[in-house]
Scaffold this motif. Structure first.
Motif, short mmCIF file in Angstrom:
data_model
loop_
_atom_site.label_atom_id
_atom_site.label_comp_id
_atom_site.label_asym_id
_atom_site.label_seq_id
_atom_site.Cartn_x
_atom_site.Cartn_y
_atom_site.Cartn_z
N GLY A 1 1.36 -0.96 0.13
CA GLY A 1 0.31 -0.27 0.15
C GLY A 1 0.99 1.05 -0.10
N ASP A 2 2.02 1.58 1.05
CA ASP A 2 3.24 2.21 0.39
C ASP A 2 3.21 3.20 -0.39
OD1 ASP A 2 2.31 2.85 3.58
OD2 ASP A 2 4.46 1.51 4.16
N LEU A 3 3.85 1.79 -1.13
CA LEU A 3 4.77 1.50 -2.58
C LEU A 3 3.64 2.01 -3.08
CD1 LEU A 3 6.85 -1.11 -2.65
CD2 LEU A 3 7.61 1.15 -2.72
N LYS A 4 2.24 1.56 -3.72
CA LYS A 4 1.62 2.50 -4.27
C LYS A 4 1.02 3.87 -4.01
CE LYS A 4 0.69 -1.43 -6.81
NZ LYS A 4 0.83 -1.96 -8.03
N TYR A 5 0.92 3.75 -2.94
CA TYR A 5 0.40 5.10 -2.04
C TYR A 5 1.27 6.37 -2.55
CZ TYR A 5 -0.59 9.62 1.29
OH TYR A 5 -1.13 10.77 1.21
N TYR A 6 2.79 6.00 -3.04
CA TYR A 6 4.02 6.83 -3.14
C TYR A 6 3.96 7.02 -4.72
CZ TYR A 6 5.63 7.23 1.49
OH TYR A 6 5.95 7.26 2.86
N ASP A 7 3.39 6.24 -5.62
CA ASP A 7 3.53 6.35 -6.60
C ASP A 7 2.47 6.85 -7.50
OD1 ASP A 7 4.30 5.48 -9.17
OD2 ASP A 7 3.16 3.70 -9.23
N GLY A 8 1.22 7.48 -6.21
CA GLY A 8 0.47 8.38 -6.40
C GLY A 8 -1.16 7.47 -6.87
N ASP A 9 -1.13 6.20 -7.18
CA ASP A 9 -2.56 5.41 -7.35
C ASP A 9 -2.53 4.43 -5.89
OD1 ASP A 9 -3.70 3.40 -8.28
OD2 ASP A 9 -2.28 1.51 -8.91
N LEU A 10 -3.79 5.87 -5.51
CA LEU A 10 -4.91 5.92 -4.31
C LEU A 10 -5.61 4.82 -4.20
CD1 LEU A 10 -5.23 9.91 -3.75
CD2 LEU A 10 -2.72 8.12 -2.98
N GLU A 11 -6.56 4.88 -5.21
CA GLU A 11 -7.45 3.29 -4.86
C GLU A 11 -6.53 2.29 -4.60
OE1 GLU A 11 -10.45 3.94 -4.93
OE2 GLU A 11 -10.71 5.68 -5.60
N ALA A 12 -5.44 2.07 -5.39
CA ALA A 12 -4.71 0.73 -5.22
C ALA A 12 -3.68 0.96 -3.67
CB ALA A 12 -3.53 0.64 -5.93
N ALA A 13 -3.58 1.62 -3.69
CA ALA A 13 -3.19 1.88 -1.78
C ALA A 13 -4.03 1.29 -0.74
CB ALA A 13 -2.51 3.33 -2.04
N ARG A 14 -5.39 2.21 -1.14
CA ARG A 14 -6.60 2.52 0.18
C ARG A 14 -7.13 0.87 -0.29
NH1 ARG A 14 -11.52 1.66 1.63
NH2 ARG A 14 -12.43 2.78 2.94
N SER A 15 -6.99 0.29 -1.33
CA SER A 15 -7.40 -1.73 -1.39
C SER A 15 -6.46 -2.32 -0.11
CB SER A 15 -7.55 -2.22 -2.68
OG SER A 15 -8.08 -3.36 -2.44
N TYR A 16 -5.02 -2.48 -0.14
CA TYR A 16 -3.78 -3.02 0.65
C TYR A 16 -4.24 -2.20 1.83
CZ TYR A 16 -2.06 -5.15 -3.75
OH TYR A 16 -2.20 -6.32 -4.97
N TYR A 17 -4.37 -1.23 2.09
CA TYR A 17 -4.24 -0.89 3.54
C TYR A 17 -5.75 -1.44 4.01
CZ TYR A 17 -0.99 2.83 2.21
OH TYR A 17 0.04 3.45 2.73
N PHE A 18 -6.88 -1.52 3.75
CA PHE A 18 -8.00 -1.55 3.95
C PHE A 18 -7.87 -3.49 3.96
CE2 PHE A 18 -12.23 -3.29 3.57
CZ PHE A 18 -12.76 -1.86 4.48
N ARG A 19 -6.80 -4.11 3.15
CA ARG A 19 -7.00 -5.88 3.23
C ARG A 19 -5.52 -5.66 4.75
NH1 ARG A 19 -4.74 -8.32 -1.94
NH2 ARG A 19 -4.04 -10.50 0.19
N SER A 20 -5.59 -5.11 5.30
CA SER A 20 -4.20 -4.88 6.02
C SER A 20 -5.25 -5.34 7.38
CB SER A 20 -3.13 -4.48 6.14
OG SER A 20 -2.82 -4.08 7.77
N LEU A 21 -5.61 -3.48 6.73
CA LEU A 21 -7.12 -3.63 8.28
C LEU A 21 -7.81 -4.74 8.05
CD1 LEU A 21 -8.35 -1.38 10.10
CD2 LEU A 21 -10.09 -0.89 8.82
N ASN A 22 -8.15 -5.44 8.00
CA ASN A 22 -9.16 -6.48 7.82
C ASN A 22 -8.30 -7.50 8.64
OD1 ASN A 22 -11.16 -5.67 6.94
ND2 ASN A 22 -11.82 -5.71 4.89
N VAL A 23 -7.60 -8.07 8.26
CA VAL A 23 -6.59 -8.90 9.36
C VAL A 23 -5.91 -8.57 10.03
CG1 VAL A 23 -3.84 -9.48 9.28
CG2 VAL A 23 -4.93 -9.67 6.92
N ARG A 24 -6.27 -7.29 10.51
CA ARG A 24 -5.82 -6.71 12.12
C ARG A 24 -6.99 -6.77 12.80
NH1 ARG A 24 -0.90 -2.27 11.33
NH2 ARG A 24 0.59 -4.04 10.78
N ARG A 25 -8.24 -6.31 12.25
CA ARG A 25 -9.37 -6.39 13.21
C ARG A 25 -9.95 -7.90 13.24
NH1 ARG A 25 -12.48 -2.14 10.05
NH2 ARG A 25 -12.45 -0.13 11.50
N ASP A 26 -9.46 -9.08 12.27
CA ASP A 26 -9.94 -10.41 12.39
C ASP A 26 -8.68 -11.03 13.31
OD1 ASP A 26 -11.71 -10.75 10.79
OD2 ASP A 26 -10.45 -11.42 9.18
#
Length: 381
Positions: A273-298
């Motif tokens: 997500g960080d690498l996508k974020y710095y590359d300007g692909d915010l939608e992809a960054a959010r997708s990976y951040y959100f997947r990480s969030l779900n793993v941590r919430r579980d």
């Protein structure tokens, strides 16, 4: 490089025998004199369908030590080490005129020899010594074993027996990871990447033979994550993403009831997500951040009393909210920041958890600053 990667790798190697190829390796002529207990934890190798005979209980073998000082507890500096990065030599280079040797990446930062202080007139490659280092690495933790195919062969004195190498690449893996960590910390990233690539190759070979076992998948997931860190440090974002994604793929094959595996998986997702974020692909960054969030919430559903897990969730909420703000979803972003703040404010830490308290304070400070910078709602359609 995050220590979590190496910690995960070494956790699955806790029951290993020593990494040194000389430890508990008997002399070539006493294959039949080792005690059964010595081999009880080692795989007995088969060759052409024939199994080695049970070894005699007679007499003793000496437990040799590695002449270079490597063992399961320490990785000492030896004649094949670079005194700058304290790892095994990589791209070995010799200073002229003093002839002291170092890794090329290490010595290139100096004008005077770190050992003797002599002016460095030029640096020359030392291929002979590098070949010696490479041969040492190739042989490390690959223990020679004589192969006995019949009782008759066992009794023939002085007969030359076939020799095979027991596959103990897991042990070599710990050795390679240790060398890589040393090199990475000294900013000798090419050396670290080379050692980790060899380690990954070993583990892949194991997986081809044994299948996707939990131990091998967790090892490979950790090593691939470290390779991703190397590529990111070298500025190769696309290769870093590829390694992190492969790390995720292997870690996803494991049960999610292990806190370290869960954390490492979520870290891999966040790094993509960080690498996508710095590359300007915010939608992809959010997708990976959100997947990480779900793993941590579980994870906190089953272990809600683990402070580090709660901190992880707060960090993931902050990452998702930051992207939401950048894509114009201000109200959603504010909700995410506020949820993270509530989690951290309700977190109760013990006095001995001072490190976590410092991290909690740092994240809270960031979250409050984000709320203070709340952007006005957009009036555009």
């Amino acid at each position: 490089m995050k220590e979590k990667w190496a910690f995960l790798f070494f956790r699955v190697l806790m029951k290993m025998t020593p990494v040194c190829p000389f430890v508990k390796a008997s002399r070539p002529d006493d294959a039949s004199s080792r005690k059964p207990a010595e081999n009880s934890s080692k795989h007995q190798v088969e060759h052409d369908g024939s199994k080695a005979k049970k070894e005699s209980t007679d007499s003793g073998t000496i437990s040799p030590k590695c002449p270079f000082g490597y063992d399961s507890q320490s990785f000492k500096l030896g004649p094949l080490s670079c005194v700058i990065c304290q790892a095994l030599l990589f791209d070995t280079s010799k200073c002229v005129p003093c002839s002291h040797v170092y890794c090329k990446a290490c010595i290139s930062r100096f004008k005077d020899c770190p050992l003797c202080g002599a002016d460095i007139e030029k640096i020359e490659a030392d291929m002979d010594l590098q070949n010696t280092v490479d041969r040492f690495i190739e042989g490390h933790a690959r223990i020679k074993r004589p192969l006995v195919t019949s009782e008759k062969e066992e009794d023939v004195a002085g007969e030359n027996k076939n020799v095979i190498y027991e596959d103990v690449s897991m042990e070599r893996g710990a050795f390679l990871v240790q060398q890589a960590m040393r090199a990475f910390r000294a900013q000798n990233v090419e050396s670290a990447k080379s050692r980790l690539s060899l380690c990954a190759e070993d583990i892949r070979g194991q997986i081809e033979r044994l299948g996707n076992t939990s131990e091998l998948c967790s090892q490979l997931g950790a090593v691939l994550g470290m390779l991703g860190d190397c590529c990111r440090a070298m500025g190769d974002a696309s290769a870093a993403v590829a390694y992190f994604q492969e790390s995720v793929d292997f870690l996803m094959k494991l049960p999610m009831d292990d806190l370290e595996i869960t954390h490492t998986l979520s870290v891999s997702l966040n790094k993509i997500g960080d690498l996508k974020y710095y590359d300007g692909d915010l939608e992809a960054a959010r997708s990976y951040y959100f997947r990480s969030l779900n793993v941590r919430r579980d994870a906190i559903k089953h272990r809600s009393n683990v402070p580090s897990q709660i901190l992880d969730v707060a960090v993931s909420l902050a990452k998702v909210a930051d992207v939401d703000r950048n894509i114009g979803s201000e109200n959603v972003a504010v909700d995410g920041f506020q949820e993270a703040i509530k989690l951290l404010e309700s977190l109760s830490l013990k006095p001995e958890e001072a490190g976590l308290e410092q991290r909690r304070h740092s994240v809270l400070e960031f979250l409050n600053s984000q709320l203070a910078e709340k952007q006005p709602a957009s009036t555009t359609t």
